[in-house]
Design an enzyme around this catalytic site. Structure first.
Site, short mmCIF file in Angstrom:
data_model
loop_
_atom_site.label_atom_id
_atom_site.label_comp_id
_atom_site.label_asym_id
_atom_site.label_seq_id
_atom_site.Cartn_x
_atom_site.Cartn_y
_atom_site.Cartn_z
N GLN A 124 0.85 -1.20 0.00
CA GLN A 124 0.00 0.00 0.00
C GLN A 124 0.88 1.25 0.00
OE1 GLN A 124 -2.07 -1.00 3.72
NE2 GLN A 124 -1.40 0.95 4.57
N GLY A 151 9.84 21.87 18.10
CA GLY A 151 9.92 21.26 19.42
C GLY A 151 11.27 21.53 20.05
N GLU A 193 11.46 27.00 19.76
CA GLU A 193 11.89 27.21 21.14
C GLU A 193 13.36 27.62 21.18
OE1 GLU A 193 10.77 23.95 23.70
OE2 GLU A 193 8.94 23.59 22.56
N TYR A 194 13.67 28.93 21.16
CA TYR A 194 12.79 30.09 21.19
C TYR A 194 13.39 31.17 20.31
CZ TYR A 194 11.04 27.71 25.29
OH TYR A 194 10.54 26.77 26.12
N MET A 258 2.91 27.77 26.32
CA MET A 258 3.22 26.53 27.03
C MET A 258 3.22 26.76 28.54
SD MET A 258 5.95 24.90 24.35
CE MET A 258 6.87 26.41 24.02
N TYR A 260 3.22 25.37 31.36
CA TYR A 260 3.65 24.26 32.23
C TYR A 260 5.17 24.29 32.24
CZ TYR A 260 2.80 22.63 27.43
OH TYR A 260 2.71 22.55 26.06
#
Length: 414
Positions: A124, A151, A193-194, A258, A260
């Site tokens: 496939q 990330g 980041e960042y 973000m 946290y």
């Protein structure tokens, strides 16, 4: 968004220090554990918040974590999500690139592992997570999926990308809209980041670089979704001040601040502190490290409230060598986690180290010589009240595999 490409982001350099905007009387109270209700907004704004629920699905979760797209369905999470961010694509050579091609497009699924109970065949054209996400969308036609790039681990390439934003945008469009999987994705999410600051590596881009990059993506992707995870640093001169997030807001459908990892066992000796406090509290190690301070700063910069989503972590952070139940205790190092020291999933911690108190709208747990903080269904319900009262555009979750098999955290979100 946070995150190492095998764990959520950490790092004290996430934020520098000072100054918090506090909601005022009525915010969730201090370390004793009781919480007061957040003061109501002016009449007419209640329930004005958006209902987006964005869950991150990590490509590496199919390995040690044994968390597959099918689990999004069997946990009931797919019924509650409006969007999935697939994390992460890489950024290298100034361009978007595949992250893990085996997990993304090649891994063969047996019938019992597949979303629809149909096994992959050897010939496939598309297998892996992308094909399983396609099957999930067939079961949930309203579900939208974005491919998230960057990330913690893969943000180092954004500086080069920002030198040619149009070329970067073209490379991302060509990859996301590849004919083999164009029907899977509804847009792109950027997790740099960042910009102009330090994460795993340090970036020296000028403040306009981020705005220019997001503008180029909007031009290229047109009416498709363009979103971005951003820092949560509410301090003067901190990470939210090193890029033009207010100027770039015109180009994004929404931001994922973000909210946290404010505190954690990278400070090995403590003091213990909740990693995702909703508000400030008596004894907080650094004023300004809270969700409310982040939201207040972004709104004060001119970012519309309905373009801000509230971040919820489906994991906890913890220390060992702790004798004090309340926050503020000393420690000897990070507690042992399943995959990494100092961090573990909610589904593990709820039984291993049940909550013993609440502080600033989140929970903490002292068991033996370990101290953990994490959100529970009860504290998430309080954060949802805050989200509604602030008129925010919804909620985002890092990340889906941390929830229980029956999705009790995402139940609290909805």
């Amino acid at each position: 968004m946070l995150r190492q490409n095998h764990s959520p982001r950490r790092l004290r350099a996430l934020l520098s220090a000072v100054c918090c905007a506090v909601l005022g009387a009525g915010l969730l109270a201090g370390a004793s554990g009781a919480s007061a209700s957040v003061s109501a907004p002016p009449s007419g704004t209640e329930r004005a918040a958006g209902s987006r629920v964005v869950g991150y699905f990590t490509e590496w979760g199919v390995y040690d974590r044994n968390y597959h797209v099918k689990n999004v369905e069997t946990s009931g999470s797919a019924d509650k999500l409006t969007h999935i961010n697939y994390a992460f694509g890489n950024v290298t050579g100034g361009k978007c690139a595949m992250g893990d091609s085996y997990a993304d497009t090649d891994k063969a699924y047996t019938a019992d592992q597949a979303v629809d109970g149909v096994a992959d065949t050897w010939d496939q054209p598309l297998r892996g997570n992308f094909n399983q996400l396609r099957k999930l969308k067939e079961l949930h036609p309203g579900l939208k999926i974005l491919w998230s790039f960057g990330g913690w681990t893969w943000s180092g390439g954004f500086g080069q990308a920002a030198q040619d934003p149009q070329g970067f945008a073209q490379s991302c469009y060509d990859l996301v809209e590849d004919s083999r999987w164009a029907d899977v994705f509804d847009g792109i999410d950027i997790d740099w980041e960042y910009p102009g600051s330090c994460g795993l590596s340090c970036d020296t881009s000028d403040p306009a670089a981020y705005k220019n990059l997001m503008g180029a993506l909007r031009d290229k992707f047109g009416g498709d979704l363009v979103t971005s995870a951003i820092a949560a640093d509410a301090t003067d001169g901190g990470k939210l001040d090193t890029a033009d997030y207010a100027g770039a807001a015109q180009y994004v459908d929404w931001y994922n601040p973000m909210t946290y990892d404010y505190f954690g066992a990278w400070d090995a000796q403590g003091p213990t502190a909740p990693h995702s406090p909703l508000t400030s509290y008596d004894g907080i190690p650094i004023e300004g490290y809270s969700t409310d301070a982040t939201i207040a700063k972004l709104k004060g910069m001119g970012v519309p409230a309905d373009k801000l989503l509230l971040g919820i972590g489906f994991y906890g952070r913890g220390w060992t060598g702790v004798t004090q139940d309340a926050p503020g205790g000393t420690a000897t190092g990070p507690a042992q986690g399943t995959y990494e020291q100092g961090i573990d999933d909610y589904k593990v911690l709820k039984d291993r180290c049940p909550a013993t108190g609440t502080v600033a709208g989140t929970a903490y747990a002292h068991c033996g010589n370990e101290w953990w903080s994490y959100d529970t269904p009860e504290t998430i319900a309080g954060k949802m009240d805050y989200k509604d009262q602030q008129g925010l555009g919804g909620t985002f979750l890092w990340e889906l595999s941390g929830d229980t098999q029956n999705g009790e955290l995402i139940d609290a979100v909805r």
